[in-house]
Design an enzyme around this catalytic site. Structure first.
Site, short mmCIF file in Angstrom:
data_model
loop_
_atom_site.label_atom_id
_atom_site.label_comp_id
_atom_site.label_asym_id
_atom_site.label_seq_id
_atom_site.Cartn_x
_atom_site.Cartn_y
_atom_site.Cartn_z
N GLU A 147 3.48 59.67 76.42
CA GLU A 147 3.18 60.53 75.28
C GLU A 147 1.70 60.87 75.13
O GLU A 147 1.36 61.96 74.67
CB GLU A 147 3.67 59.86 73.98
N SER B 71 45.05 16.85 46.01
CA SER B 71 44.77 15.41 46.16
C SER B 71 43.37 15.11 46.66
O SER B 71 43.06 13.95 46.94
CB SER B 71 45.78 14.80 47.14
#
Length: 679
Positions: A83, A343
């Site tokens: 770029e 339980s």
């Protein structure tokens, strides 16, 4: 004709610079910079900083912050080479490249090379405005010059990393590497880096999932330029060209969605949204949860799994449902839903009884019909075992012995102990009663995990945490280390489910009234795991039992938590004695107000117990006598059946099924009686 506007803009800037250095500097310095920060996706991280879940920003885009993340140097080098090869030498505008681009465009009648620098691209991304006019290009150029004066090159690159578009609703390098490759940008292959350099130039037209050939051609250009610039060796370039392109976008992680939502509602802590979870473990257990619910074949069934380190109280995994399916009400976080524990509270009751000197694991206790005022508890299977040890009563999860102990311990004390352990119990109404021993109370899977973490941690606890920076609950002594270990030792001798590894995991199962909730909770020397299955709306799951449904999942979950079960060593004060070696008050459980009970040494029927239903199927009835002085006389419905019996065990031949009153009288005249039903 954007190249023409670029040429005009560069010419105007050159003219301004030539006209007067001071005026030019003031023009640049007076530039009003747009906001340099951008909203990024909220992230929820695991204990090691790995991404668990992210949320889109307000406009529905994925934009993951990269400030604290590392970027592969090869990507940065390829980006600059492709770029803006003079990025580290120019001041925001590359007049050399610009002049060349204008000259080439005029000569060829088309754009041959670009003139926009990386800084100018950042300026365009920051303003997100039109640049196809002279005014737009001038503004972009001015902003680029101002950015170079205000920021370092690294800071400018960081702005590019945060905002560059990568197709669809993906913005920023980190979101792109997650979306296209399922990884962080810290380590990329040459092919991956080249594609990510090429995508922002035309993110929609180069998407590899929609336009693979365009993506390949664009990637090839980056590879070729990277090779020419010396960023890539010929060997790496060849490998990059051969690498396949990604065919589909990958979803960002969405682990622990319920806990993530809860943390967002709480707000970030000092370290942001960081959890105590382990991402790998969380993923394994979410997979297990989905499979386990699918195996049950019930479309409305949901599941919760909680894993914690009981020494630190940190939650390591939290599965709130098997998925977000509406049919299962999967959006409901069942780890925080109050349900009947069945339980599973029994181990705490026994531990409190041990501390109170009411019982010892080898203490004998009656399992026979009994009433506590208007409350007459029954065992889950409707059977009675007569006199059993406390350890066996816990292993078999008998109801009557634990209610008898709760009556002595006190329901209010039990409720307080549950709160101290961090369970956040909820009563359906009124004061605590004996029914809470059998599940007549509401607790959450997280709360139950906290309770068992307390037992596993030597009886000291106070709750769990899901943030590493959260203040730890002040540990409270709920039961003694000796009582906690005794309970854990008993639970470790409960046989594992069929086909499960025999690892001596201390675990307990539970099933609530009407089969609405099934549970399994287990712990070893480091971890505690809770599994709940049921329907979020509380409707029954016919035939579902904790031992059959939840326990196998518990053992599977533990195999994903650790490769080796660590046993809990006994504390120095643990009383390891046989029944006969116990002090007399501990040999048999007697309620504190048992003044009018049988005299010590009186004859008693150990089997069959009063109220029992006995399956004979043509076989003789087994008789077991406890205490008393032989010889014994045995009567059936008042008629002598055996006279002068010296052994304490015998078999009785009885005529057919029916109701029977069985009596035993010893040599001193003490008697015992049991009414049984023969089948």
């Amino acid at each position: 004709m954007k190249w023409l506007w670029t040429g005009f803009a560069l010419t105007a800037v050159l003219w301004a610079g030539a006209a007067g250095r001071d005026a030019f500097d003031r023009w640049v310095d007076d530039t009003v910079l747009p906001p340099l920060t951008v909203e990024t996706s909220t992230e929820v991280l695991d204990r090691d900083g790995r991404l668990l879940r992210a949320y889109t920003v307000a406009d529905g885009r994925w934009r993951l912050g990269i400030k604290d993340a590392r970027v592969d140097p090869m990507f940065s080098e390829l980006l600059v080479a492709y770029e803006d090869k003079r990025f580290y030498r120019h001041k925001g505008v590359d007049f050399v490249a610009g002049s060349r681009a204008v000259a080439q465009a005029l000569r060829h009648g088309e754009v041959v090379s670009g003139a926009s620098t990386l800084t100018m691209q950042v300026a365009r991304l920051l303003e997100d405005g039109p640049t196809g006019t002279l005014a737009g290009k001038l503004r972009q150029t001015r902003l680029a010059l101002a950015l170079e004066r205000a920021l370092s090159k690294e800071e400018i690159l960081a702005l590019y990393y945060d905002r560059a578009p990568y197709g669809g609703n993906t913005e920023g390098l980190r979101a792109a590497t997650r979306t296209w490759f399922g990884k962080e940008p810290v380590r990329l292959t040459p092919a991956e880096a080249a594609l990510l350099v090429a995508l922002p130039q035309s993110p929609e037209n180069r998407r590899p999932d929609r336009h693979p050939e365009a993506a390949r051609i664009a990637r090839e250009r980056v590879i070729t330029r990277g090779l020419a610039a010396g960023v890539l060796s010929p060997e790496l370039a060849e490998v990059a060209r051969a690498d396949p392109l990604p065919r589909n976008r990958q979803p960002l992680p969405a682990l622990a969605p319920h806990l993530a939502d809860r943390m967002r509602a709480e707000g970030p802590g000092p370290g942001g949204f960081v959890t105590t979870l382990d991402a790998d473990l969380q993923a394994r257990l979410e997979t297990l949860a989905a499979r386990a619910v699918g195996d049950q074949g019930s479309a409305r069934l949901s599941i919760a799994i909680v894993v914690a380190d009981h020494a630190t109280g940190e939650i390591l995994a939290s599965v709130g449902s098997a998925g977000y399916e509406a049919e299962r009400a999967g959006y409901v976080d069942m780890t925080t839903a109050h349900r009947s524990p069945g339980s599973t509270l029994k181990p705490l009751i026994y531990a409190m009884a041990f501390d109170d000197g009411l019982a010892h694991p080898e203490t004998l206790i009656e399992d026979s019909p009994v009433r506590f005022g208007s409350y007459a508890p029954e065992n889950f299977d409707g059977q009675y075992r007569g006199e059993v040890t406390v350890a066996e009563a816990l292993r078999l999860s008998l109801n009557i012995p634990v209610v008898a102990l709760t009556s002595e311990v006190g329901p209010a004390r039990l409720f307080t102990a549950l709160r101290q352990a961090g369970t956040d119990p909820r009563l359906p109404g009124g004061a605590p009663g004996l029914a809470i021993a059998l599940g007549g109370i509401g607790v959450t899977p997280e709360g139950l995990t906290a309770l068992y973490a307390t037992l596993a941690n030597g009886g000291s606890g106070g709750g769990l945490v899901h943030r590493p920076d959260s203040p730890r609950p002040v540990p409270r002594r709920v039961v003694s280390p000796e009582a906690a270990w005794q309970v854990g030792h008993i639970l470790s001798t409960v046989p594992p489910p069929p086909n499960a590894a025999r690892v001596h995991l201390a675990y307990k199962t539970g099933t609530s009234y009407g089969h609405r909730d099934t549970w399994a909770v287990g712990f070893d020397g480091r971890h505690v795991v809770t599994v709940w299955l049921g329907r979020p709306d509380g409707t029954p799951v016919p035939g579902a039992f904790g031992a059959d449904v939840a326990a196998p999942i518990l053992f599977e979950a533990f195999s994903r938590v650790t490769t080796r079960i660590e046993p809990l060593p006994p504390p120095p004060g643990a009383l390891l004695l046989s029944h006969g070696a116990l002090p007399l008050p501990l040999q048999r459980f007697q309620p504190r107000d048992a003044v009018f009970g049988p005299a010590p040494g009186s004859v008693a029927l150990a089997f069959p117990p009063d109220g029992a239903m006995v399956e004979l199927s043509g076989a003789p009835l087994a008789l077991k006598i406890r205490d008393g002085v032989p010889p014994f006389t045995v009567l059936a419905n008042g008629a002598p059946l055996v006279v002068g019996l010296h052994p304490r065990e015998a078999t009785l031949d009885l005529a057919g099924p029916g109701h029977l009153t069985l009596s035993v009288i010893d040599a001193k005249g003490s008697a015992a009686r049991a009414q049984v039903e023969l089948r």
